[in-house]
Design a protein around this motif. Sequence first.
Motif, PDB file in Angstrom:
ATOM      1  N   LEU A  15       0.903  -1.532  -0.035  1.00 31.20           N
ATOM      2  CA  LEU A  15       0.198   0.020  -0.119  1.00 31.20           C
ATOM      3  C   LEU A  15       0.671   1.087   0.089  1.00 31.20           C
ATOM      4  N   ASN A  16       0.609   2.599  -1.195  1.00 34.69           N
ATOM      5  CA  ASN A  16       1.548   2.927  -0.980  1.00 34.69           C
ATOM      6  C   ASN A  16       1.088   4.467  -0.359  1.00 34.69           C
ATOM      7  N   LEU A  17       1.254   4.321   0.301  1.00 31.27           N
ATOM      8  CA  LEU A  17       0.702   5.949   1.805  1.00 31.27           C
ATOM      9  C   LEU A  17       1.712   7.218   1.504  1.00 31.27           C
ATOM     10  N   SER A  18       1.285   8.141   1.601  1.00 34.47           N
ATOM     11  CA  SER A  18       2.180   9.093   2.238  1.00 34.47           C
ATOM     12  C   SER A  18       1.756  10.366   2.748  1.00 34.47           C
ATOM     13  N   GLN A  19       2.329  10.506   4.032  1.00 31.71           N
ATOM     14  CA  GLN A  19       2.043  11.293   5.067  1.00 31.71           C
ATOM     15  C   GLN A  19       2.477  12.643   4.623  1.00 31.71           C
ATOM     16  N   SER A  28       5.572   9.402  -1.785  1.00 34.43           N
ATOM     17  CA  SER A  28       7.317   9.234  -1.969  1.00 34.43           C
ATOM     18  C   SER A  28       7.620   8.524  -2.519  1.00 34.43           C
ATOM     19  N   ASP A  29       8.755   8.119  -2.925  1.00 30.42           N
ATOM     20  CA  ASP A  29       9.938   7.467  -4.141  1.00 30.42           C
ATOM     21  C   ASP A  29       9.209   6.422  -3.790  1.00 30.42           C
ATOM     22  N   ARG A  30       9.581   5.924  -2.471  1.00 34.28           N
ATOM     23  CA  ARG A  30       8.890   4.617  -2.203  1.00 34.28           C
ATOM     24  C   ARG A  30       8.117   3.639  -3.130  1.00 34.28           C
ATOM     25  N   VAL A  31       7.171   4.635  -3.980  1.00 35.84           N
ATOM     26  CA  VAL A  31       6.155   3.510  -5.343  1.00 35.84           C
ATOM     27  C   VAL A  31       7.397   3.197  -6.172  1.00 35.84           C
ATOM     28  N   ALA A  32       8.179   3.665  -6.422  1.00 33.30           N
ATOM     29  CA  ALA A  32       8.892   3.461  -7.756  1.00 33.30           C
ATOM     30  C   ALA A  32       9.693   2.260  -7.116  1.00 33.30           C
ATOM     31  N   LEU A  40       2.256  -6.077  -6.405  1.00 29.56           N
ATOM     32  CA  LEU A  40       1.237  -5.570  -6.897  1.00 29.56           C
ATOM     33  C   LEU A  40       1.221  -4.341  -5.171  1.00 29.56           C
ATOM     34  N   THR A  41       0.781  -3.246  -5.900  1.00 31.53           N
ATOM     35  CA  THR A  41       0.771  -2.410  -5.728  1.00 31.53           C
ATOM     36  C   THR A  41      -0.927  -0.771  -5.373  1.00 31.53           C
ATOM     37  N   PHE A  42      -1.088  -0.586  -3.764  1.00 28.17           N
ATOM     38  CA  PHE A  42      -2.594   0.171  -4.533  1.00 28.17           C
ATOM     39  C   PHE A  42      -2.202   1.188  -4.117  1.00 28.17           C
ATOM     40  N   ILE A  43      -2.850   2.588  -4.890  1.00 25.91           N
ATOM     41  CA  ILE A  43      -2.446   4.110  -4.597  1.00 25.91           C
ATOM     42  C   ILE A  43      -3.704   4.377  -4.567  1.00 25.91           C
ATOM     43  N   ASN A  44      -4.421   5.571  -3.607  1.00 22.80           N
ATOM     44  CA  ASN A  44      -5.395   5.788  -3.844  1.00 22.80           C
ATOM     45  C   ASN A  44      -5.410   7.249  -5.185  1.00 22.80           C
TER      46      ASN A  44
END
Length: 76
Positions: A15-19, A28-32, A40-44
């Motif tokens: 789960l890609n979350l950014s605070q 965040s660069d974490r998504v890359a 498998l990445t979940f993004i809002n």
Amino acid sequence: GDNFIESISQSKIALNLSQGHNAKYYSSDRVAQLVGNGILTFINVNTGLNDFFTNKEVVFYKTINDLSNKINYYLH
């Protein structure tokens, strides 16, 4: 660094979350790192990153319930 790579190498989904940031296209660069490692990445969808990624590359969700349903779907 090494602990993070070890953790994601054992992950099926992420789960890609950014605070603290609520701006269009912000992530965040974490998504890359997640997408680049084939997780498998979940993004809002409110991030607007669907302008850059397709539904074949990541899973976009709209609400917590939508996220929950999609996580259950993909894990089964």
